[in-house]
Design an enzyme around this catalytic site. Structure first.
Site, short mmCIF file in Angstrom:
data_model
loop_
_atom_site.label_atom_id
_atom_site.label_comp_id
_atom_site.label_asym_id
_atom_site.label_seq_id
_atom_site.Cartn_x
_atom_site.Cartn_y
_atom_site.Cartn_z
N LYS A 132 12.63 5.54 -72.19
CA LYS A 132 11.32 5.15 -72.72
C LYS A 132 10.72 6.37 -73.42
CE LYS A 132 6.93 3.04 -71.20
NZ LYS A 132 6.16 2.54 -70.04
N SER B 96 4.19 -2.14 -65.72
CA SER B 96 4.88 -1.86 -66.98
C SER B 96 6.40 -1.79 -66.91
CB SER B 96 4.37 -0.55 -67.58
OG SER B 96 3.14 -0.74 -68.23
N SER C 254 4.31 -2.24 -70.48
CA SER C 254 4.48 -1.41 -71.64
C SER C 254 5.92 -0.99 -71.93
CB SER C 254 3.63 -0.16 -71.50
OG SER C 254 4.13 0.66 -70.46
#
Lengths: 486, 95
Positions: free
Chosen positions: A76, A175, A151
């Site tokens: 990420k 997330s 997210s």
């Protein structure tokens, strides 16, 4: 190769059926062909990946390897990666090349993983749909008109479309778990403090936690064995013993006590998600578990408390982005204050600005007690509810999300509609508990099949038991093996 | 609680965040709706509940005060918007 779990790839690498360089080339090729559709990657690190893959093959030849050596991974874009662009999906960090590695990245590098690139996300991890990214929305591989969740949407979409074997994610209010549910993959948020936050760009420091997004609970255990444990660089990382998470995966579930929160079955839960949950309970009962309803009476307050605590901490954390030492600086500032105001005003997107403003307001003189302290008191009530529940049950099972993935643009008119998406996941962060979302069904009502996720929650540092329970479910169902047509 | 435009202006200044005049109204409207959500917690009596700042009520641990990092100034300043002679450049503060 049809089985692309890390466990299976690791076996193929160990048997010499495939080399890491071959595997990496195959993944890079898949990314080159499909990423333009899904927008799952912000940066692809082809050169780095091939060098790491060659090194991994050399390590395997020398016998110096672990299960993850040579396995292609995506990070990420919230994790700092030395000499690689680390944007946090923000214009603010659009040119930020990190001078150091996050501890999570450092440990995975040391284990020999191969970094394919950095995945797209909501800007500064603030969002539940991946639509707030400066680099554009990510598309759900099951239906490209829908969001992948957020997210960590890029990581979840990349795993679902098999554009990486496994990915890292972070979870502040859901997330990791929510995008895992929307994309039909496994997403694991460990207990707060289990994994170092060093080098993970901070959003809300008392809630943020890293974890794996992957294709099975077994894969999550394999990554946890590498990344879990205290770190002198993160004073909030917890110095508790780290077990071998793979050692207990096959433990029996006979006598396991599962609690289902009454409040999660109430108004707001979609029919298909509820059905998937009921079906999953039958599977667990057939494996010897007992099921009872429990109460989380304050869960409905978790979203309110979270939208004080998280923005308040974010407003403090994001004050570091001032245009002085790194990141975006506005053109021709007339003075220092103008430079701060315009660099931040131009560098941050709308949702990030909203949260900074809410947090600043909640912490401002005269409002601190009514907002921040009040939210922390509610936070204790929520934690106490979980403590009470865990006196009676071993794990809690419920939905991850109220329904399946929604359409891009569908929930953009009012931020509050989007916030309420996280009603089942946020309490787990406020209480600091481990939680995992696993695939448990496919919805058939919206034309294309859409994954349904269920969430297991464990007690403080109960990660091993949680992974064991999830793994046993996956040994007796095949929802986690379903893949979209790419 | 609904925020007035003047409230938004004041908070934005505290946060050193430029909000354009065109955006201010929408920002006020959306933040007011967030505050409405937050205010749901105000109805709960929490007088006897202690605030929870950290999930495990942990306190910060300390390490010995020793130098552990080497000097990397040149490397770390490579990513700065503007530097000179090892210093970060910002607009003139003192006239």
């Amino acid at each position: 190769m049809s089985d692309r779990t890390v466990a299976a790839l690791s076996r193929s690498l160990a048997l010499g059926k495939v080399s890491s360089v071959e595997l990496t080339r195959d993944y890079l090729d898949r990314i080159a062909r499909h990423n333009s559709v899904y927008n799952a990657y912000i940066t692809v690190t082809e050169e780095l990946a091939l060098a790491q893959a060659a090194e991994a093959d050399a390590r395997r030849a020398r016998g110096e390897h672990g299960p993850l050596t040579g396995v292609p991974i995506a990070h990420k874009d919230i994790f700092c990666t030395r000499d690689v662009l680390t944007t946090c999906a923000s214009k603010m960090l659009g040119n930020f090349v990190s001078p150091y590695d996050a501890t999570v990245v450092e440990r995975l590098n040391a284990a020999g993983t191969v970094t394919l690139g950095k995945t797209n996300m909501d800007e500064f991890a603030m969002g539940s749909s991946n639509e707030t990214s400066f680099f554009g929305a990510v598309r759900n591989p099951w239906d490209t008109e829908r969001v992948p969740g957020g997210s960590s949407g890029g990581s979840a979409a990349a795993v679902a479309a098999d554009l990486c074997a496994i990915a890292t994610g972070t979870d502040t209010g859901g997330s990791i778990r929510q995008p895992a549910a929307f994309c039909g993959v496994t997403g694991f948020k460990p207990s707060y403090g289990r994994i170092s936050r060093w080098g993970m760009i901070a959003f809300a420091s008392s809630l943020d936690q890293a974890g794996p997004i992957c294709k099975s609970a077994e894969d999550a255990a394999l990554m946890m064995n590498v990344i879990a444990g205290p770190d002198p660089k993160d004073s909030t990382s917890v110095d508790a013993p780290v077990p071998d998470y793979t050692a207990t995966l096959n433990d029996s579930l006979k006598g396991l006590r599962i609690g289902v929160p009454r409040q999660h079955l109430a108004e707001g839960l979609g029919k298909e998600v509820e059905q998937a949950l009921q079906d999953a309970l039958k599977v667990f009962e057939s494996l010897g578990a007992t099921v009872k309803e429990i109460d989380l009476p304050n869960n409905h307050l978790s979203v309110s408390a979270y939208y004080v605590v998280a923005p308040a901490e974010a407003s403090a954390n994001l004050s570091r982005f001032d245009g002085v030492r790194y990141g975006y600086r506005c053109e021709n500032p007339v003075n220092l204050e103008d430079m701060y105001m315009r660099s931040r005003g131009e560098g941050f997107g709308a949702e990030v600005k909203r949260r900074i403003l809410v947090g600043t307001y909640a912490l401002s003189a005269g409002y601190y007690d009514a907002y921040y302290l009040k939210a922390q008191r509610i936070r204790r009530l929520i934690k106490q509810d979980f403590d009470k529940a865990f006196a009676e049950v071993d794990v809690i099972l419920g939905p991850t999300t109220p329904h399946t993935a929604f359409k891009i643009g569908e929930k953009n008119d009012d931020p509050v509609t989007m916030y309420l998406e996280d009603i089942y996941t946020i309490g787990v962060n406020l209480a600091g508990l481990p939680g995992i979302s696993i695939p448990a069904g496919l919805s058939s009502t919206s034309g294309k099949p859409l994954p349904i996720g269920i969430q297991l929650v464990g007690s403080d540092f109960g990660e091993a038991r949680l992974l064991n329970v999830a793994h046993q479910f996956q040994q007796h169902t095949d929802w986690h093996l379903q893949r979209p047509e790419v | 609680m609904a925020l007035a435009l003047s409230d938004v202006e004041k908070i934005a200044h505290l946060a050193r965040l430029h909000i354009s005049t065109e955006d201010a109204e929408e920002v006020a409207r959306r933040i007011s709706s967030i505050l409405e959500l937050i205010d749901q917690m105000q109805g709960v009596d929490t007088t006897s509940v202690a605030p929870l700042a950290h999930p495990f009520d942990a306190v910060q641990r300390l390490r010995p005060d020793e130098v552990t990092e080497s000097d990397q100034r040149d490397y770390l300043q490579k990513i700065a918007p503007a530097t000179q002679d090892g210093l970060y450049l910002v607009p003139k503060v003192i006239e």
